[in-house]
Structures are given as C-alpha cells and as structure tokens.
Design a protein around this motif. Sequence first.
Motif, short mmCIF file in Angstrom:
data_model
loop_
_atom_site.label_atom_id
_atom_site.label_comp_id
_atom_site.label_asym_id
_atom_site.label_seq_id
_atom_site.Cartn_x
_atom_site.Cartn_y
_atom_site.Cartn_z
N PHE A 86 0.85 -1.19 0.00
CA PHE A 86 0.00 0.00 0.00
C PHE A 86 0.89 1.24 0.00
O PHE A 86 1.76 1.38 0.84
N TYR A 87 0.67 2.10 -0.99
CA TYR A 87 1.48 3.31 -1.07
C TYR A 87 0.62 4.50 -0.66
O TYR A 87 -0.34 4.84 -1.33
N LEU B 84 11.49 7.36 -1.74
CA LEU B 84 10.47 6.49 -2.33
C LEU B 84 9.32 7.28 -2.93
O LEU B 84 8.21 6.77 -3.08
N HIS B 85 9.60 8.51 -3.25
CA HIS B 85 8.57 9.34 -3.87
C HIS B 85 8.28 8.81 -5.26
O HIS B 85 9.19 8.62 -6.07
N ILE C 83 0.74 1.34 -9.35
CA ILE C 83 1.52 1.90 -8.24
C ILE C 83 2.56 0.88 -7.80
O ILE C 83 3.73 1.23 -7.56
N ALA C 84 2.13 -0.37 -7.74
CA ALA C 84 3.09 -1.42 -7.34
C ALA C 84 4.24 -1.48 -8.32
O ALA C 84 5.40 -1.63 -7.92
N ALA D 115 2.31 3.16 7.29
CA ALA D 115 1.10 3.31 6.47
C ALA D 115 0.53 1.93 6.16
O ALA D 115 -0.69 1.73 6.20
N ASN D 116 1.41 0.99 5.85
CA ASN D 116 0.94 -0.36 5.53
C ASN D 116 0.40 -1.07 6.76
O ASN D 116 -0.55 -1.85 6.65
N GLN D 117 1.04 -0.80 7.89
CA GLN D 117 0.55 -1.38 9.14
C GLN D 117 -0.88 -0.89 9.39
O GLN D 117 -1.79 -1.67 9.68
#
Length: 871
Positions: free
Chosen positions: A126-127, A221-222, A243-244, A541-543
């Motif tokens: 998830f971004y 990681l932008h 996105i991935a 964010a993914n958590q």
Amino acid sequence: MSDIYGVHSSMLGARRNLRRNSSPSADVLRDDLSNSSGGLPRPLDLSRSSKMFSPASSILNSPIALSPSSSTSSIRSAARTHQYRMNAAQEHRTYHDSCQRLLTHIGSVTTICDELYRNNKDRAVFYPPFPKAQQQKQRMTPQRSMTTSALMAADSSMHLETASQPDMSSPSSLVDSLYNHHHRRPSATQSDYFGSASTSTLVASTNSIHSGFLKQEFNILHLDLKVGHASTDLHTTLEKTSIANLLDEKLAQCKRHLDNLYNRVADTSSKVLVTGDLNSGKSTFVNALLKRELLPADQQPCTNMFCEVLNANINDGLEQVHAVPHVEKYDRLNPATYHIVEMRHLDTLIMDDLDQDRYQMVKIYTNDARAAQESLLHNGIIDIALIDSPGLNTDSVKTTAVFARQEEIDVVVFVVSAENHFTLSGKEFLWNAANEKTHIFIVVNRFDSIRDKDRCKRMILEQIRQLSPATYEDADDLVHFVSAGNVDLEPGSRKLDAPDFARLEERLRAFVLGNRTKSKLLPAKNYLVNLLLDIGVLSEANQTDAATKLQEANETLERDMPAYEQLLRARDRMLNQVERLAEGAVTTIQRQTIERLQDAADQVQNAIQPLEYPGIFLIWQYAQDLCESMAQALVNEVRHAEQQTKQDTDQCLETLHQMAQDQLGNFPRVANVDGMFLRPRDRRLMIQVETTDFFDLVLDEKLSGCALSMGAVAMVGGRVMGFKDAVSSLWNMSSLLGSNNMRRLALPVISVVSAGLLVYVVADMRNAVERKLVRKFKQAVREAGYVEAQGYRIGRDARKVLRVEGWEIQSRLQKAIESKEQKRNELEVVIQTSQESMAYFTALLEKSTLLLDKVEAIHIDQSKIEEPLKM
Ligand SMILES: Nc1nc2c(ncn2[C@@H]2O[C@H](COP(=O)(O)OP(=O)(O)OP(=O)(O)O)[C@@H](O)[C@H]2O)c(=O)[nH]1
C-alpha cells in the motif's frame, strides 16, 4: 557523556574547537612536547591560545602571530601540530569505523529493499498518497513503542548515545520517541552534526523526524504519480498494480543506488588536484609531499600535462610510468591503452611532451617507503592520488577547472607564488572553482624569497577573502605559507621550513579526509537515513492499512456470517416448500380437471339438444353432427380446464415467487403462464357413425319379432280401436278361429306386423341414433381414458411451468449462497494477508527504526563540508 564509538563525545565534540580555537590540554602538551621537542621552557599560555588559531584575522592582527622568530610561537606551532596529528589519527579511526558501519548498514538496507521488493511482487504494497494524512491518523500504540524500546535496549550500540536517546518510557509512540530522540540532542551538537552547510535533505529529514514522520512526501520512495496525486481517492484513479510497478521500479533504483554507494564507500581511493600559476612550484610541492624528487621542476614552464602520482601498491607494487594518450580509455589492466615508460625517463617524457603533445596524462606508480601515518599516498585508510597539473594560463585554465569539478577530485590544492600573488588566470580558476568547491586548499609557495612576510600574508589573505570567502574563513587550516623548495627530501633531516610544511601536511590530510567524508560517507549516510525514514513511513502506512482492512474484514465477516448460515438453513427448507407447493398445485389441477371433464363427458347428451333434427332423409348427416357436437363440447371443456389451470398455476407461481423474494430480495419472475397450452394438441375425440347406430333394438331376437308384430298390429289396430282393444280382439279372434284358421291368417298378420315394425323403426330412428351415439361417445371417452389423459396433460404442463420458477429459485438461492461463500473466502484471504502484512510491516518498522538509529549514530564530521549534497 559517552560517545558512540566509545570515545568520549565531549572530546569529539570539542576536537574541532580545539583544533580551531584552542590548544590541547596543558598536561597532554607538556608530556608530548617534552618528548618531541626535547623539553619546553614553560607550559603553554592557554589564556591566549584561543585567539591564536582563530581565522585569518587573528593572523593579520595578532602581534604574537606576527613575531615569527619568537620561541613561544614555535612551541604553539609544535603543540598544534601535535594536537592536529592526534586529531587526524582519531579522524582516521573514526572514518574507518564509519566506513565499516556504513558498509554493514548499506548491506542491511539493501536486504530490506530486497524483501520489500519481493513483498511488493507478492502482494502490492500500500502506497500512501499522503503520508502526512496517514501519519496524522496513526498514533502508534504504546505496545509498539515498548517493542521498539525493548529492541533499542537490546541493541548494545544504543546505550552509547544516552544523551540523545529518548525517554522510551514516556512517549506514547515511536513517532514521539523519534521526535524526542532527535529533539533532545543538544543544540550545539545538532548544528555540529548537520554542519553549517548541511544538506537540505538532511534538514528536511530532521524536520520530518521532528514532526514525527509527518511528511508531505517521501524523500527517496517518492513516486511520480502524475494522475490523481492531488486527489484523495488516488487508488481509484491509479490502478493498484500500476503503483506497485512504480514502487518496484523505485525499489530497484534504490538497490542500484545502494550498490553504487557501497562501492563508493568501499573504494578507498581519493584524488588531490594540485594546480596553480605557471612556475608557482606545483611540481616542487608534490615532490615535497612525497619526500622524493619525482617530478621535474624547472625555472622554465615544464609541466604540460596532468601527472597523476599513485601508490605502486595498486599496480601490483611495480613502480611504473604509464603515458596515456586518451584518458577516457585508460585501463591499467589493458596495456594497449598506455605506453610504459621507465621511471628514470620520466623527466624526459614530461619535458619532451611539451612540444609533441602526444599524451594527455601520465600515471606514475611509485612506492612510498614511509610509515602509514607519514605517507600521504597510502595511509592505511585511504589511497590518495596526487595530480600535478599544467600551470594555469589562458589555454589551460578551462581544462583544469573542468578537471577540478570532477566528482572524483576530493580536494583542490591551489599553489600560488608568494612573489607573484594571484594572476588573472589563477583568479579566474578560483572564481570558477568556487561554484563547485567552496573550500580550496591554498599553498602560498616560495615564501622564503619574501622579505616582508607579514605584509605579504596580509595582501594574499585579503585576495583570498575576495576570491574564496569560505576558504578565508578557515584560513588557519586551509591557507599555508611555505617554501616547498626548502623541504629536505632526505628522510630524517629537518630544515627551517619543515615544521610549517609538516603542519600543512597534517591539515591537507585532514582536509582530504573531511572531503572524502563529504563525497562518500555523508551521501551514503543521508541516503540511508532518508530511505529508512521512507521505509518507516511506508511500514506505518501499511501497518495502518492492514489493521484497517483486518478490522473491516472481521466486522464484515461477523456481520455476514448469520445471514450466510440462515441462508444455508433456508435453502433446504425453501426448496422443500417450493416442491410441496408446486406438487400440491399440480395435483389439485389434475384432480379438478379430471372431475370437470368427467362431468362434461357424463353430461355429453346436453351437447346434442341444440341440434335440430333435419328429418329421416338427412339422418346420417344428423348423426355426424351429433358426434361433432359431443366432441366439440368436450374440447370446449378441456379448454376451460386449461384456462382454469393457467389461473391456478399463475397464482401458485406468485406464491412461490413471493416466498423466494422474502428470502432473496426482489427479482423478476421467469416462469410465464402465457406460454402454456399453445402447442396444438389433438384433443378432439371423434367417433365413427355406423349403420347400426340408427337402430336401437333393446329386446332379444324373439322379443323383438313379437314386438315387431305387436307393434304392427298395435299400430294398425290402435288406429282403428285403440291398442288395448286390438290386442284383445286378436286374442279373441285366435280362440274363435282355431289353429288352421290362424295359420291361414299368419302371413297377413306377419306382413302387417313387419310393416308396423318398419314404421316403428323409422319413426324411432332419431331417438335411436341419439341414444346410440351418446352411449358410443361415452364409451369411447372411457375406453380412450380421455379424461385422465387430458387431466395428466394439463397437470404436466402446469408442473413444467412451476418447475421453471422452482429452478430459478433454486439457482438464485445457490448463487446467493455461493456469493456469500465467495465473499467469506475473500474476507478470509483479506484477514490472512492483512495479518501477514501487519506482522511483516511491524517487523520491518522495528528493523528499519533500529537501523535508522544505528545509521544516525554514525559520526560524520562535517566541519569542512562544502556544497549541499545532491541525493
Ligand atoms: N625559492 C624557492 N624556489 C622554489 C620553491 N619552490 C619551487 N621553486 C622553484 O620554482 C621553479 C618552478 O618550480 P616548479 O615546481 O617547476 O613549478 P611548477 O609550478 O611545477 O611549474 P610548471 O608546472 O611549469 O607550471 C623551480 O626552479 C623551483 O626550483 C620555493 O619554495 N622557494
């Protein structure tokens, strides 16, 4: 306060201050100076020492500094050199240690990137479109703070930074911890840590840490999300997979960059470019550094190409000269790219090439027999290559400036003649170089030939102030007034200028190291810090995302489960009900139809009443019509029964549909009664008219003959005297006449009877045919099983229609169950992946946080850091 490497941080922190502004402790100096200088008359005056080594102004203004021959001055100089040497040694150790740590951490971060890359391949990471928003929502749980705390406590290196370590018991989150962790750094250390010219990225990182990962955007990681970046529903505008893929590319890019950083940090080579005006003594200076008469020095301009002096170690220990025609093609392992020249012919090579211009560069591999701490080329930490360049003139200034700007050039040493000061070309070079390298190491050579040295110093420093203000600021370390020509190249000898030159060497070595830090360590550290911060943000964010999904999935599952179970139970019940209802309806329809048709068949004689009798001559046709009429009457009844069945079936369908809708919600009815009984069927029952149908003799043979006779007599007599009288007359007559007479009378009597009978038959033919055909028709109905057949047919058709709806209901029920099962399976998958994701990102967050602290703990001295770094 202990420091990260076991060195007291106050010592490290004060090291630079000592170097710049103060002298070492009196005890250290006393010991050292008594050893190295053969004893000193008195301890150092520390009250004045702070001014002594301050920037150029102190050199210009201090009366002490301006009394060159005083013994105090030489003591101070020796003390400073000693201190500088200690600092340099410490710096070397620190540099080496930092290198090793960084290499380890680069490896660890590369592993993290690999894992993240693989994870992203398995299931899209998830971004967060807006990390800030994400993070604002996210307040980390005390549990994780405790976990991190425990991890930090477990890490032995962490205790070394107790002063800056956050109080892990109080903050409610890791974000807070990080905030405190950085916020509580002493301000002096902090500014020191990030340096006066610290990079914008690092400041940005610090700010982001200060706000606890609250960043608008990622640093490394932008992703370049052109669509929907400003939109809150990013994931609806950009496919998750896109996105991935972008993140994949970014991670691959990161890994490549980490590899480069690793190679750069692992690479121990460093280049020092020596440039300056024609004849300023550059070659002499390089020889003085090497303590060897290596390069030709002459009154006449003699260096026309770049001469790079490298340690022979990197040429398998061979002392060789490689004359290189094309620098860009040079490969030490490919002899075709250079010409080997003997060392003793080096002078000739350089002098001759003045006119011939055959080579762009000469690579000189030379052995340096001195100890590591003495050697400049190979000091155990870094391998320095010295590059002597052609004297600056209008032709060479641009080439040299371009050369100086190369990334691999860590330090530019500018040699200026004390006699000539800065020439126009020299000034132009410095102006150019100032764009890239704010600090230049300036050697004012041939100082021995100057009589008024103070005036010379003042004038040259003033020029430097205008040409390179940053260098001027650090003039004490970066500007050296020496006489390279006076340095004795014989090992062990000590000429008058040797202390100043030794000091220059120390400063140069430190400056090279400082710039190495800038060009190699700091970018690596900054990159790691920023990448780890980004990984932290991404992990959090993914958590959060996984936790939200897990909660939602659990709630949905909990909510949907009763409905699913109820549907499962309802399915069998409802299918039974549908079956029962339909079968019940069909049975009723069949029964009613049979009853109805049976009635009709029983009352079929009613169908003939309306028919008009056309007379004896058309009695055959009349019989035909009778059959037709009865058949039609039955057919009509069948039609009525069909019509009734349609209505009953429709009603039953409606009941079934309603029942299913109660369970499944609204859906259209598929079965339609309009299509029932459309196919033409042979429903008409026809009987054949036969001759016998016209005679209905109900008596047996004897009785019928008698009846016929009697009929004839009765008819004739009846006409004359009435039936009763005729019969009694006949009796009386036969008694009177006797048998003979009777015999004679027989023929006429029989004739009369026959005629009467004939008349009777003809007269009764209508009734006979009607009775006969009705009977015959009913018998045909019975024998054909017409009523039952039609009843079953009609019932079968009704069943067909009802079954269509039943199947629809069954299929809808099945679909509803399957859809719920599929949803449940999906939710279970979401729960499982969310749990895995949470576990993975929690571990990743802990790992990256721990690593971040370790990377941040790497001490990098940025006192001479120049321009902002490009990430
Ligand atoms: N008096 C004095 N003469 C020096 C000193 N250093 C160099 N020289 C002399 O200056 C002259 C030029 O020296 P080089 O080392 O060839 O100068 P350079 O800058 O390399 O010359 P090019 O490469 O040709 O530009 C030589 O004759 C040296 O002997 C010094 O410290 N004092």
